[in-house]
Design a protein around this motif. Sequence first.
Motif, PDB file in Angstrom:
ATOM      1  N   SER A 190      36.886  41.535  23.751  1.00 47.50           N
ATOM      2  CA  SER A 190      36.719  42.010  24.778  1.00 47.50           C
ATOM      3  C   SER A 190      38.255  42.802  25.266  1.00 47.50           C
ATOM      4  CB  SER A 190      36.825  40.937  26.074  1.00 47.50           C
ATOM      5  OG  SER A 190      36.730  41.741  27.387  1.00 47.50           O
ATOM      6  N   PRO A 191      38.249  44.203  25.230  1.00 54.89           N
ATOM      7  CA  PRO A 191      39.687  44.884  25.314  1.00 54.89           C
ATOM      8  C   PRO A 191      40.315  44.428  26.725  1.00 54.89           C
ATOM      9  CG  PRO A 191      37.617  46.227  25.951  1.00 54.89           C
ATOM     10  CD  PRO A 191      37.153  45.088  25.403  1.00 54.89           C
ATOM     11  N   VAL A 192      41.639  43.991  26.715  1.00 54.37           N
ATOM     12  CA  VAL A 192      42.288  43.671  27.777  1.00 54.37           C
ATOM     13  C   VAL A 192      41.878  42.136  28.486  1.00 54.37           C
ATOM     14  CG1 VAL A 192      43.676  44.240  29.755  1.00 54.37           C
ATOM     15  CG2 VAL A 192      43.120  45.898  28.044  1.00 54.37           C
ATOM     16  N   LEU A 193      40.559  42.230  29.049  1.00 53.08           N
ATOM     17  CA  LEU A 193      40.166  41.205  29.803  1.00 53.08           C
ATOM     18  C   LEU A 193      39.730  40.093  28.898  1.00 53.08           C
ATOM     19  CD1 LEU A 193      39.256  40.127  32.465  1.00 53.08           C
ATOM     20  CD2 LEU A 193      37.069  41.410  32.384  1.00 53.08           C
ATOM     21  N   LYS A 194      40.138  38.872  29.167  1.00 49.89           N
ATOM     22  CA  LYS A 194      40.025  37.809  28.512  1.00 49.89           C
ATOM     23  C   LYS A 194      39.175  36.735  29.096  1.00 49.89           C
ATOM     24  CE  LYS A 194      41.857  39.792  24.883  1.00 49.89           C
ATOM     25  NZ  LYS A 194      40.941  40.509  23.988  1.00 49.89           N
ATOM     26  N   ASN A 195      39.816  36.599  30.484  1.00 49.88           N
ATOM     27  CA  ASN A 195      39.191  35.324  31.417  1.00 49.88           C
ATOM     28  C   ASN A 195      38.679  36.193  32.821  1.00 49.88           C
ATOM     29  OD1 ASN A 195      39.932  33.168  29.626  1.00 49.88           O
ATOM     30  ND2 ASN A 195      42.006  33.699  30.315  1.00 49.88           N
ATOM     31  N   LEU A 196      37.348  35.913  32.995  1.00 48.83           N
ATOM     32  CA  LEU A 196      36.773  36.595  34.224  1.00 48.83           C
ATOM     33  C   LEU A 196      36.176  35.303  35.102  1.00 48.83           C
ATOM     34  CD1 LEU A 196      36.128  39.086  35.720  1.00 48.83           C
ATOM     35  CD2 LEU A 196      33.803  38.932  34.617  1.00 48.83           C
ATOM     36  N   ASN A 228      41.323  47.302  38.673  1.00 48.07           N
ATOM     37  CA  ASN A 228      42.781  47.254  37.919  1.00 48.07           C
ATOM     38  C   ASN A 228      42.479  45.979  37.061  1.00 48.07           C
ATOM     39  OD1 ASN A 228      43.892  49.138  39.474  1.00 48.07           O
ATOM     40  ND2 ASN A 228      44.420  47.749  41.045  1.00 48.07           N
ATOM     41  N   ILE A 229      42.097  46.471  35.656  1.00 47.29           N
ATOM     42  CA  ILE A 229      41.884  45.346  34.952  1.00 47.29           C
ATOM     43  C   ILE A 229      43.058  44.780  34.167  1.00 47.29           C
ATOM     44  CG2 ILE A 229      40.532  45.075  32.579  1.00 47.29           C
ATOM     45  CD1 ILE A 229      39.065  47.235  33.392  1.00 47.29           C
ATOM     46  N   ASN A 230      42.912  43.490  34.389  1.00 44.56           N
ATOM     47  CA  ASN A 230      44.144  42.688  33.644  1.00 44.56           C
ATOM     48  C   ASN A 230      43.702  41.464  32.749  1.00 44.56           C
ATOM     49  OD1 ASN A 230      46.364  43.716  35.455  1.00 44.56           O
ATOM     50  ND2 ASN A 230      45.272  42.914  37.023  1.00 44.56           N
ATOM     51  N   GLU A 231      44.345  40.713  32.087  1.00 46.31           N
ATOM     52  CA  GLU A 231      43.922  39.731  31.270  1.00 46.31           C
ATOM     53  C   GLU A 231      43.178  38.637  31.509  1.00 46.31           C
ATOM     54  OE1 GLU A 231      45.734  36.433  27.833  1.00 46.31           O
ATOM     55  OE2 GLU A 231      46.996  38.204  28.540  1.00 46.31           O
ATOM     56  N   SER A 232      43.412  38.432  32.860  1.00 46.42           N
ATOM     57  CA  SER A 232      42.655  37.319  33.611  1.00 46.42           C
ATOM     58  C   SER A 232      42.449  38.009  35.275  1.00 46.42           C
ATOM     59  CB  SER A 232      43.505  36.032  33.765  1.00 46.42           C
ATOM     60  OG  SER A 232      42.719  35.038  34.760  1.00 46.42           O
ATOM     61  N   MET A 233      41.287  38.003  35.558  1.00 49.85           N
ATOM     62  CA  MET A 233      40.750  38.458  36.781  1.00 49.85           C
ATOM     63  C   MET A 233      39.675  37.599  37.688  1.00 49.85           C
ATOM     64  SD  MET A 233      40.083  42.547  35.709  1.00 49.85           S
ATOM     65  CE  MET A 233      39.580  43.027  37.416  1.00 49.85           C
ATOM     66  N   THR A 234      39.705  37.727  38.796  1.00 50.54           N
ATOM     67  CA  THR A 234      38.650  37.002  39.919  1.00 50.54           C
ATOM     68  C   THR A 234      38.215  38.207  40.683  1.00 50.54           C
ATOM     69  OG1 THR A 234      40.072  34.961  39.729  1.00 50.54           O
ATOM     70  CG2 THR A 234      38.594  35.069  41.652  1.00 50.54           C
ATOM     71  N   VAL A 235      36.847  38.317  40.634  1.00 55.00           N
ATOM     72  CA  VAL A 235      36.133  39.274  41.451  1.00 55.00           C
ATOM     73  C   VAL A 235      35.007  38.956  42.072  1.00 55.00           C
ATOM     74  CG1 VAL A 235      37.080  40.870  39.589  1.00 55.00           C
ATOM     75  CG2 VAL A 235      34.533  39.993  39.280  1.00 55.00           C
ATOM     76  N   HIS A 236      34.341  39.636  43.102  1.00 55.12           N
ATOM     77  CA  HIS A 236      33.309  39.429  43.684  1.00 55.12           C
ATOM     78  C   HIS A 236      31.767  39.904  42.655  1.00 55.12           C
ATOM     79  CE1 HIS A 236      35.498  39.813  47.535  1.00 55.12           C
ATOM     80  NE2 HIS A 236      34.621  39.163  47.892  1.00 55.12           N
ATOM     81  N   CYS A 237      31.056  38.860  42.430  1.00 54.59           N
ATOM     82  CA  CYS A 237      30.193  39.082  41.738  1.00 54.59           C
ATOM     83  C   CYS A 237      28.799  38.412  42.214  1.00 54.59           C
ATOM     84  CB  CYS A 237      30.451  38.568  40.200  1.00 54.59           C
ATOM     85  SG  CYS A 237      29.353  39.147  38.695  1.00 54.59           S
TER      86      CYS A 237
END
Length: 572
Positions: A187-193, A226-235
């Motif tokens: 997974s490019p850049v993003l590792k933890n979602l 703004n994609i980072n290695e670890s993110m928290t988003v609405h889903c």
Amino acid sequence: MSGSAASLGLRTGSYGSLPAAVGGSGGGGVVRKTGGRGWALRGEKERLQLLHRALRLVGRRRAGVLLLLAVASAAVFCSLFAVVKDDSSSISIVNNYEVPNAIQKSVYPSTTRPLMMSGNQYSSVVNKIEIPNRLHLSYANFTHPCEGFSVPPPLVDKKRTGPRPCPVCYVSVDQAFALMPLQASTSPVLKNLNYISEEGIIANLSSPGSAFGGHPSLEQRNESFNINESMTVHCGFVRGKKPGQGTGFDIKDDDLLEMEQCRELVVASAIFGNYDMIQHPRNISEFSKANACFYMFVDEETEAYVKNSSSLYNNNKVGLWRLVVVRNLPYEDPRRTGKIPKLLLHRLFPNVRYSVWIDAKLELVADPYLLLERFLWRKNTTFAISRHYKRFDVFEEAEANKAAGKYDNASIDYQIEFYRNEGLSHYSPAKFPITSDVPEGCVIIREHIPITNLFTCLWFNEVDRFTSRDQISFSTVRDKIRARVGWMPEMFLDCERRNFVVQAYHRELLEQMIASGRKPPSTTDAPPSRKLRPGSRKAPPSKKPSVKRKKEKKSSSRRRVPKPLAGGMGAM
């Protein structure tokens, strides 16, 4: 490549050395059975001795009879050899859809093999999984039987001007499974979602959408790109303990438990508002029946109809489909509700590695493992969707939706104007390698890794915020992610999609046909289940019966659609 992998019968049509790979006899003679007739127990040398004795009885003077007898004996010998071999452990390449149980148990992994995924995080432990006793092939050392195959130009037929299927080259199911990557894709850049979970969210003018989606503000929306290695988003599923429990779109605990047990592959569809008839998959291998999960999400209205009209309904199953009844639906509009399982399968099936989404109006006529090999693994991609057969431009797609009354026109105009102010432009060849801005979103094939999960989360947020017409928001989400990490979905030809699914009519249209005395079109003329499927199903009638349908309302919010701001949308 050496050993059993090298002996895959791409040219000869059988797995000649499979017994050795499984742990059976590695001798070079005939594969022997442990029981049965005496012919099966005799070796090649014994049969040659019997043939020699028979020839001596004939005598030298009867040369013609001798020749005939030799030919007949050779034919018998060959047929016996083939029967013994096929009955033991050979898998025919031509016969793509039957996997003998004896081989399945020893070669293929268990359906309960864990994928080391828990909660909202995707664990990197999945990259370290080793599967014992698995026949594995590598594309680097594999002479692919479809190498050099290309989609031929469309046939010229003045009587049929609409879309049609085109030939697609598949491998066999056993080859497809052997080609499955042992490790998860990077997974490019993003590792933890991770996903936002909140209570008591209140909507306002700057945070439209639904309580189910969490009413993300415009600032939160923009930040999610703004994609980072670890993110928290609405889903979605922002309320409750976990997806399906107290979130809206609620599912019984026993169904949730079964869904958590689904590990490798899920094939999913949904019917809400009793809008479609259940289409039963065909040409599904015994291996896929045992290892893949088939789930159909329905509301209570649809469940009642299925119970009353289907003789196949038994123990929450209709054919291959396991029906999951969803209660406390978050939207009044059934089509918007259908976007939840379509785009958020990774939340409903947290332990699944791959998924194939099929709209309810489609009948799947190819094994799902063939689709994974053809559209993901062979192209080294993680998300595949077909592009629209006719339209490539979002602006044209929006006008087509308005003309067909697919949604409230003012809401479509507002969404398009919002995207235009963000930089959306008309499609042109200058956007290559992007081949289209408009998908035919009725089929989605994907691997569940952080970047694809993020893509469908953000795509769902657009559907929740604006109109439910997901073709309009697809390219905006794709382009924003691509600009930051270089990832984008693979878009294949619509005629290739029509090769492995057959499109049926919606239930109300079928009922009107029957009531008016018209014979409903048959779906039995789907492409044959062969290694190379020409895709030759008949065209639907040139004119569909007209049926008046109400325009779709934006049920996630009862407020009126705000007018576009003169200074652009950034002022919201």
